[in-house]
Structure formats: structure tokens, C-alpha cells
Design an enzyme around this catalytic site. Structure first.
Site, PDB file in Angstrom:
ATOM      1  N   GLU A 124      11.664  94.603  78.332  1.00 14.45           N
ATOM      2  CA  GLU A 124      11.697  93.094  78.003  1.00 14.45           C
ATOM      3  C   GLU A 124      12.490  92.638  76.962  1.00 14.45           C
ATOM      4  O   GLU A 124      13.916  92.975  77.359  1.00 14.45           O
ATOM      5  CB  GLU A 124      10.975  91.860  77.828  1.00 14.45           C
ATOM      6  CG  GLU A 124      10.088  91.899  80.702  1.00 14.45           C
ATOM      7  CD  GLU A 124       8.990  91.239  79.869  1.00 14.45           C
ATOM      8  OE1 GLU A 124       8.453  89.997  78.924  1.00 14.45           O
ATOM      9  OE2 GLU A 124       8.319  91.099  80.991  1.00 14.45           O
TER      10      GLU A 124
HETATM   11  C1  HEM Z   1       5.813  85.541  82.128  1.00 13.50           C
HETATM   12  C2  HEM Z   1       7.485  83.183  78.531  1.00 13.50           C
HETATM   13  C3  HEM Z   1      10.502  86.378  77.890  1.00 13.50           C
HETATM   14  C4  HEM Z   1      10.149  88.135  82.032  1.00 13.50           C
HETATM   15  C5  HEM Z   1       5.768  84.054  81.363  1.00 13.50           C
HETATM   16  C6  HEM Z   1       4.651  83.323  81.263  1.00 13.50           C
HETATM   17  C7  HEM Z   1       5.253  82.904  80.088  1.00 13.50           C
HETATM   18  C8  HEM Z   1       6.818  83.196  79.690  1.00 13.50           C
HETATM   19  C9  HEM Z   1       4.489  81.694  80.071  1.00 13.50           C
HETATM   20  C10 HEM Z   1       3.922  83.368  82.127  1.00 13.50           C
HETATM   21  C11 HEM Z   1       3.688  82.279  82.999  1.00 13.50           C
HETATM   22  C12 HEM Z   1       2.953  81.890  83.983  1.00 13.50           C
HETATM   23  O1  HEM Z   1       2.511  82.949  83.859  1.00 13.50           O
HETATM   24  O2  HEM Z   1       2.678  80.927  84.496  1.00 13.50           O
HETATM   25  C13 HEM Z   1       8.485  83.537  78.286  1.00 13.50           C
HETATM   26  C14 HEM Z   1       8.771  83.854  76.331  1.00 13.50           C
HETATM   27  C15 HEM Z   1      10.205  84.467  76.289  1.00 13.50           C
HETATM   28  C16 HEM Z   1       9.283  85.373  77.440  1.00 13.50           C
HETATM   29  C17 HEM Z   1       8.231  82.188  75.914  1.00 13.50           C
HETATM   30  C18 HEM Z   1      10.360  84.678  75.021  1.00 13.50           C
HETATM   31  C19 HEM Z   1       9.400  84.976  74.284  1.00 13.50           C
HETATM   32  C20 HEM Z   1      10.250  86.768  78.346  1.00 13.50           C
HETATM   33  C21 HEM Z   1      12.077  87.643  79.283  1.00 13.50           C
HETATM   34  C22 HEM Z   1      11.694  87.810  80.389  1.00 13.50           C
HETATM   35  C23 HEM Z   1      10.434  88.015  80.764  1.00 13.50           C
HETATM   36  C24 HEM Z   1      13.176  87.753  78.268  1.00 13.50           C
HETATM   37  C25 HEM Z   1      13.001  89.298  81.063  1.00 13.50           C
HETATM   38  C26 HEM Z   1      13.485  90.421  80.663  1.00 13.50           C
HETATM   39  C27 HEM Z   1       8.915  87.684  82.887  1.00 13.50           C
HETATM   40  C28 HEM Z   1       7.672  87.915  83.615  1.00 13.50           C
HETATM   41  C29 HEM Z   1       6.603  87.433  83.682  1.00 13.50           C
HETATM   42  C30 HEM Z   1       6.681  86.666  82.380  1.00 13.50           C
HETATM   43  C31 HEM Z   1       8.542  89.454  84.534  1.00 13.50           C
HETATM   44  C32 HEM Z   1       5.600  87.435  84.456  1.00 13.50           C
HETATM   45  C33 HEM Z   1       4.773  88.665  83.847  1.00 13.50           C
HETATM   46  C34 HEM Z   1       3.545  89.345  84.382  1.00 13.50           C
HETATM   47  O3  HEM Z   1       2.955  88.770  85.131  1.00 13.50           O
HETATM   48  O4  HEM Z   1       3.239  90.748  84.332  1.00 13.50           O
HETATM   49  N1  HEM Z   1       6.557  84.752  80.471  1.00 13.50           N
HETATM   50  N2  HEM Z   1       8.469  85.041  78.328  1.00 13.50           N
HETATM   51  N3  HEM Z   1       9.563  86.785  79.284  1.00 13.50           N
HETATM   52  N4  HEM Z   1       7.899  86.440  81.983  1.00 13.50           N
HETATM   53 FE1  HEM Z   1       8.499  85.831  80.440  1.00 13.50          FE
END
Ligand code: HEM
Ligand code: HEM
Length: 341
Positions: free
Chosen positions: A133
Site C-alpha cells: 500500500e
Molecule cells: C481497508 C482506511 C490507505 C486499501 C481499510 C479500512 C479503512 C481504511 C477504515 C477498513 C474498512 C472496513 O473494514 O470496512 C485507510 C486509511 C488510509 C488507507 C485511513 C491512509 C492512511 C489505503 C491505501 C490503499 C488501501 C493507500 C491501497 C493501496 C485498502 C484495502 C483494505 C483497506 C485493500 C482492505 C484490507 C483487508 O481487509 O485486509 N482502509 N486506508 N488503503 N484499505 Fe485502506
């Protein structure tokens, strides 16, 4: 004539009663969104924190490459997600899972498809460090933020009682405060709050089916899901095209065999605008996703008309998107670490 009037009155009474029953039944299972920003644990929400968190959410300099911000994968212009099967991050790498929306995520009982983060402040530290990420380190992030006087001033305003406010933990708390504002009131909330006209007849029929068929056994509460863990394929396991064999979900968290292919029941608010579906992101059509849930989780073949009604109901969960003024970020200085490949 009198007989007809009585009959009509009776029919009306019956349909009025069922209209009330439907709402009452729904209120036993779901809750409308709160009308103010929800409180979060160990993190008092203030305007200063929200504003700082918003800047951080949009700042690509939290990533090693200077390319990825939270908003890259949770684009607030497109439903709080990236509309990709699985996300693309550092060095054009493809991550293993679909990005869930950040909208209303504050209302989930745990974060991620497998629930491995307790809350949003625990969650926010993950992506910054994940190699696929943002591929950064806490020290590097703190050095980046401290190199910009305006960020230092914003952290001081957001954490006024602290001697050294620019920390990785406070970054996460500020982001959490901003995310707590991302709640999206929908027609379904207006319906739960008493407005019968907020849902069409088809949406109401879908709501009734969603409860009667058993979807609401897992997708319930204020976020219509986002709590509780179940095997994806409780009754019938979907094929490896939809449920890839290498991602065993909660098994990786608990190392318990019973948790193989167990995932959090997804929150369904805004689901109509966050395709593609499932942790694999392999399904693009909401009707297909609904039909798969029918067979996989309930052992039930839903017919086309039932799928259409349920999809219509799910559409009533699409809310008013938060109005967000695009932030102007602090300019970097001579000491700001440069982007790295
Ligand atoms: C999951 C916030 C950066 C891809 C999540 C979730 C949140 C979140 C709140 C969980 C949502 C849920 O479970 O319903 C953030 C914040 C970021 C960030 C605050 C910056 C600090 C990124 C970036 C990417 C990304 C840059 C892509 C390159 C994902 C993915 C998941 C996820 C793929 C699911 C992962 C899993 O369940 O194993 N993010 N995110 N996020 N985010 Fe982010
Ligand atoms: C995921 C709808 C029944 C547990 C989903 C998704 C939808 C949905 C649209 C995809 C969410 C997304 O991609 O963000 C429905 C409907 C149901 C139903 C319409 C009734 C016909 C159930 C039941 C359970 C359940 C009864 C629990 C036994 C889950 C789980 C996921 C999920 C664990 C995540 C699957 C994954 O890992 O990708 N549901 N659902 N659902 N649902 Fe359901």
C-alpha cells in the site's frame, strides 16, 4: 355500497397495519444513523483534529513514493473506495483484497474484511506501513510531518496538552476523527425515522425479503453489517473464482481451523456505489452478488424478481455523500524526506 366501503376500509387498515409492521420489524433489526458525529473510544473529537485528519487523509506524502494517499484507494468522490477488484499500491503492486469503503466505517465493530483491527485508529497505522500500500515507516512519516511547520502547528492545535504532539499515534487519531465525520444518511434512515414515502414499494418489498429470507441475520444494526463473523459459504462454498483458496480470512488472525474462510459480514451502506463485490472483488453486478449470498449463505435460490427487489432495497442505503472541500496541504521544506521508489 356499505359493504364495499367496509371492504375498502378493511383493506386499507390491513395495508396500513402491514406498513407499520414492516417498520417495526425493521427497527428491531436496524438502527438509523446518528444525527451527530459518533463518539469514538479514547479519542475526543474536535474540529482541529477533524481538519488535521482530513489533511492527512488526502496527503500522498504519507506514502514512501509520495504517490498514494488514503484517498487513492478510498476515493471520497467515488463512494470511499477505488472501484478496483483489488487495490493497486506501492510500485504498482496489486494487493490481495478489495478496498472497502471508509464511509460509515466508524460504525463497524471491527475493521478489515477479517476484523483484524479493533478500530479506525488501530486501522490507520496499517496501510501506511503495508508494503503493497504506502510502504512507509512510522519514523519516516513523523520526520516528514515534522519537516513542515504548518503540520507541526496543526498537530499542536489538535493535541494541545501534549509536549510532542507530532507522533504516529496522533496521526492515526486525527485520521480517525476525520473518518468519524464520513457518515451518509440515506432514504432508508428517513424510512426508519418514520417517513413512509422515503422508500418505494419495490424497496419496501426488498426490505421485507431481506429480513424474511435471513439476510438480516448477519447484515443488521446501524451499518447493516460490519459486525459478526461467518464462513463465506456457510451453506455452499462459492467457487475459487469468487472465493480464492489462498485467502482464508479470519484463520490468519486467530489460527483456528474453524475460522477458515470466515469473514466479517460486510456493512452494506452505499453498497450500490462500491462495486466490485466481496473481499476478492470478483463480482461486479450487485444482483449477482445478492444471488450468490442466497445460495452461499442461505441455501436458497432467489428468483429474478426477489433479487431485483433486494437490489432496490440495497439502493435505498446509498446516502448523501459528505461535502468535502479539497484541502490545501502544508508545503514541503528543504528537510522534507524525498519520495522513494
Ligand atoms: C481497508 C482506511 C490507505 C486499501 C481499510 C479500512 C479503512 C481504511 C477504515 C477498513 C474498512 C472496513 O473494514 O470496512 C485507510 C486509511 C488510509 C488507507 C485511513 C491512509 C492512511 C489505503 C491505501 C490503499 C488501501 C493507500 C491501497 C493501496 C485498502 C484495502 C483494505 C483497506 C485493500 C482492505 C484490507 C483487508 O481487509 O485486509 N482502509 N486506508 N488503503 N484499505 Fe485502506
Ligand atoms: C457479503 C448481501 C446474507 C454474511 C455480502 C455482500 C453483499 C451481501 C451485497 C458484498 C459486500 C461487499 O462486497 O462489500 C447479502 C444478502 C443476503 C446476505 C442480500 C441475503 C440474501 C448473508 C448471510 C450471512 C452473510 C445470511 C451470514 C451467514 C456475509 C459475509 C460477507 C457478505 C461474511 C463477506 C463475504 C466476503 O468475504 O467477501 N453480503 N448477504 N450474508 N455477507 Fe451477505
Amino acid at each position: 355500497h356499505i359493504a364495499t366501503t367496509t371492504a375498502v376500509a378493511l383493506v386499507c387498515a390491513v395495508s396500513l397495519a402491514t406498513a407499520e409492521d414492516l417498520r417495526e420489524q425493521a427497527l428491531e433489526v436496524f438502527r438509523p444513523l446518528p444525527s451527530t458525529i459518533p463518539a469514538v473510544k479514547d479519542n475526543r473529537i474536535t474540529t482541529e483534529k477533524i481538519e488535521l485528519g482530513k489533511a492527512l487523509f488526502f496527503d500522498p506524502r504519507l506514502s514512501a513514493s509520495g504517490v498514494f494517499s488514503c484517498n487513492s484507494c478510498h476515493n471520497l468522490a467515488t463512494g470511499g473506495d477505488d472501484n478496483l477488484e483489488t487495490s493497486i499500491g506501492h510500485g504498482w503492486q496489486r494487493g490481495p483484497r478489495n478496498a472497502p469503503t471508509v464511509l460509515n466505517a466508524v460504525l463497524n465493530e471491527a475493521q478489515f474484511w477479517d476484523g483484524r483491527a479493533e478500530d479506525l485508529k488501530a486501522q490507520a497505522k496499517g496501510p501506511v506501513q503495508a508494503s503493497v500500500e504506502m510502504a512507509n515507516t512510522p519514523d519516516q512519516v513523523v520526520a516528514t510531518l515534522k519537516s513542515m511547520p504548518l503540520y507541526v502547528a496543526w498537530f499542536e492545535a489538535a493535541f494541545p496538552d501534549e509536549d510532542d504532539p507530532v507522533t504516529f499515534d496522533n496521526m492515526a487519531k486525527a485520521i480517525e476523527a476525520f473518518e468519524a465525520t464520513l457518515i451518509t444518511p440515506a432514504p432508508f434512515d428517513a424510512y426508519l425515522n418514520g417517513d413512509d414515502a422515503a422508500l418505494t414499494d419495490l424497496e419496501k418489498r426488498g426490505l421485507a425479503l431481506f429480513m424474511d429470507k435471513g439476510c438480516a441475520a448477519c447484515h443488521s444494526g446501524v451499518n447493516v453489517g460490519g459486525h459478526g463473523y461467518y464462513p463465506f459459504g456457510l451453506i455452499e462454498k462459492p467457487g475459487a473464482d469468487i472465493l480464492p483458496e489462498n485467502d482464508r480470512g479470519r484463520f490468519e488472525v486467530t489460527k483456528t481451523v474453524d475460522d477458515s474462510y470466515v469473514f466479517r459480514a460486510s456493512p452494506l451502506r452505499n453498497i450500490a456505489v462500491t462495486a466490485p463485490y466481496f473481499h476478492s472483488g470478483r463480482v461486479w453486478d450487485l444482483g449477482v452478488a445478492v444471488a450468490i449470498m442466497g445460495t452461499a449463505q442461505l441455501g436458497e435460490e432467489l428468483d429474478d424478481e426477489e433479487v431485483e427487489a433486494i437490489v432496490a432495497f440495497l439502493g435505498s442505503l446509498t446516502g448523501t455523500m459528505p461535502a468535502i472541500a479539497y484541502p490545501v496541504l502544508p508545503p514541503e521544506t528543504a528537510t522534507t524526506p524525498r519520495p522513494r521508489a
